[in-house]
Design an enzyme around this catalytic site. Structure first.
Site, PDB file in Angstrom:
ATOM      1  N   ASP A  42       6.106  65.532  44.926  1.00 17.25           N
ATOM      2  CA  ASP A  42       5.370  66.458  44.044  1.00 17.25           C
ATOM      3  C   ASP A  42       3.932  65.964  43.893  1.00 17.25           C
ATOM      4  O   ASP A  42       3.711  64.821  43.490  1.00 17.25           O
ATOM      5  CB  ASP A  42       6.036  66.507  42.663  1.00 17.25           C
ATOM      6  CG  ASP A  42       7.425  67.112  42.736  1.00 17.25           C
ATOM      7  OD1 ASP A  42       7.537  68.313  42.998  1.00 17.25           O
ATOM      8  OD2 ASP A  42       8.402  66.363  42.558  1.00 17.25           O
ATOM      9  N   GLU A  96       7.098  70.905  53.714  1.00 18.82           N
ATOM     10  CA  GLU A  96       6.010  70.769  54.701  1.00 18.82           C
ATOM     11  C   GLU A  96       5.731  72.116  55.371  1.00 18.82           C
ATOM     12  O   GLU A  96       4.573  72.504  55.565  1.00 18.82           O
ATOM     13  CB  GLU A  96       6.453  69.729  55.746  1.00 18.82           C
ATOM     14  CG  GLU A  96       5.517  69.498  56.905  1.00 18.82           C
ATOM     15  CD  GLU A  96       6.121  68.515  57.910  1.00 18.82           C
ATOM     16  OE1 GLU A  96       7.274  68.058  57.724  1.00 18.82           O
ATOM     17  OE2 GLU A  96       5.443  68.214  58.900  1.00 18.82           O
TER      18      GLU A  96
HETATM   19  C1  LIG Z   1       7.627  68.784  46.732  1.00 15.78           C
HETATM   20  S1  LIG Z   1       9.302  68.426  46.826  1.00 15.78           S
HETATM   21  C2  LIG Z   1       9.528  67.942  48.542  1.00 15.78           C
HETATM   22  C3  LIG Z   1      10.985  67.886  48.925  1.00 15.78           C
HETATM   23  C4  LIG Z   1      11.260  67.410  50.362  1.00 15.78           C
HETATM   24  N1  LIG Z   1      10.879  66.029  50.552  1.00 15.78           N
HETATM   25  C5  LIG Z   1      10.531  68.279  51.364  1.00 15.78           C
HETATM   26  O1  LIG Z   1       9.552  67.813  51.930  1.00 15.78           O
HETATM   27  O2  LIG Z   1      10.976  69.432  51.560  1.00 15.78           O
HETATM   28  C6  LIG Z   1       9.394  66.848  46.009  1.00 15.78           C
HETATM   29  C7  LIG Z   1      10.801  66.471  45.607  1.00 15.78           C
HETATM   30  O3  LIG Z   1      10.798  65.162  45.037  1.00 15.78           O
HETATM   31  C8  LIG Z   1      11.720  65.147  43.976  1.00 15.78           C
HETATM   32  N2  LIG Z   1      11.385  64.044  43.080  1.00 15.78           N
HETATM   33  C9  LIG Z   1      10.351  63.993  42.204  1.00 15.78           C
HETATM   34  N3  LIG Z   1      10.396  62.861  41.500  1.00 15.78           N
HETATM   35  C10 LIG Z   1      11.470  62.161  41.964  1.00 15.78           C
HETATM   36  C11 LIG Z   1      12.045  60.922  41.621  1.00 15.78           C
HETATM   37  N4  LIG Z   1      11.536  60.167  40.643  1.00 15.78           N
HETATM   38  N5  LIG Z   1      13.142  60.520  42.294  1.00 15.78           N
HETATM   39  C12 LIG Z   1      13.661  61.291  43.270  1.00 15.78           C
HETATM   40  N6  LIG Z   1      13.171  62.475  43.634  1.00 15.78           N
HETATM   41  C13 LIG Z   1      12.088  62.908  42.983  1.00 15.78           C
HETATM   42  C14 LIG Z   1      11.578  66.524  43.350  1.00 15.78           C
HETATM   43  O4  LIG Z   1      12.692  66.906  42.571  1.00 15.78           O
HETATM   44  C15 LIG Z   1      11.400  67.405  44.573  1.00 15.78           C
HETATM   45  O5  LIG Z   1      12.619  67.907  45.054  1.00 15.78           O
END
Ligand SMILES: C[S@@+](CC[C@H](N)C(=O)[O-])C[C@H]1O[C@@H](n2cnc3c(N)ncnc32)[C@H](O)[C@@H]1O
Length: 224
Positions: free
Chosen positions: A130, A207
């Site tokens: 994020d 992405e």
């Molecule tokens: C923008 S999305 C990207 C998801 C995936 N990596 C992709 O590229 O399709 C970021 C993901 O990171 C997760 N996330 C955010 N903070 C996190 C944390 N502290 N631990 C694990 N996951 C986390 C969010 O819930 C979200 O699903």
């Protein structure tokens, strides 16, 4: 982590639309058997004969996690993701592909990191976290100095970390933090190394959406 305060929330939502019945059923039946331990553990011990242990932080819908796990059945994969719809989607991928080498932490990856011994992972992926683009939200970014130190701690010597983002400010932010983290060395030699998706990269769902303000950047680090 040594801080007495819980870290700031780095994710947006825990749940969005209702989870489809088939995926909801997997949350009840499959997730309990795949859930990573809630106490300190040695990751390779989670699968008999595991050659290596890899971690993906924030796996979203689990497409990258499942694709990497399918390519390497000898590697034990742990995925960490607090977003329930994402966990449910990943369970579907794991179930449909019949993967026996994936475990899930359905929560904050920082809790999981704290349970891992030093030098216990060969690879870590943090792909398109994020972005929290507003300056006042930068403190919510997953990648902070203390998280980077934890990533370095749990990597084995020679282990690798991949960070990717398509938000220019988050790339600069991460590069500054990661290059200043003791034990981590950036492997790039030329611009093509961060501009070109690495040969073993699997395109992620986020992405594909191209929501950022720059082309995807891939930062690969090795633990010295
Ligand atoms: C923008 S999305 C990207 C998801 C995936 N990596 C992709 O590229 O399709 C970021 C993901 O990171 C997760 N996330 C955010 N903070 C996190 C944390 N502290 N631990 C694990 N996951 C986390 C969010 O819930 C979200 O699903």
């Amino acid at each position: 982590m040594t801080s007495s305060h819980p870290p700031l929330r780095s994710y947006g939502r825990l749940k969005s639309r209702p989870i489809k019945p088939r995926q909801a059923a997997l949350m009840d039946t499959l997730l309990p058997s795949l859930r990573a331990p809630q106490e300190p553990f040695e990751p390779r011990a989670l699968m008999a004969g595991a050659a290596e242990a890899w971690l993906e932080i924030g796996f979203g819908g689990g497409e990258h996690l499942a694709a990497q796990a399918a390519k390497r059945p000898e590697v034990l994969f742990i995925g960490a993701e607090p977003f329930q719809n994402g966990v449910a989607s990943a369970l579907r991928h794991i179930h449909e592909a019949g993967l026996a080498n994936v475990r899930v932490h359905d929560g904050d990856a920082r809790e999981l990191l704290a349970r891992l011994p030093d030098a216990s992972l060969e690879r870590i992926f943090v792909l398109f976290p994020d972005p929290w683009p507003k300056a006042r939200h930068h403190k919510r970014r997953l990648l902070q100095r203390d998280t980077a130190a934890e990533l370095a701690r749990v990597l084995k010597p020679g282990g690798r970390l991949r960070f990717a983002s398509d938000w220019a400010n988050y790339v600069d932010w991460s590069l500054e933090i990661l290059t200043a983290t003791p034990g981590l060395r950036w492997t790039a030699q030329r611009a093509a190394d961060w501009r070109t998706p690495p040969a073993d990269h699997v395109t992620t769902r986020y992405e594909e959406k191209r929501l950022g303000d720059c082309a995807p950047v891939f930062l690969d680090f090795v633990k010295g």
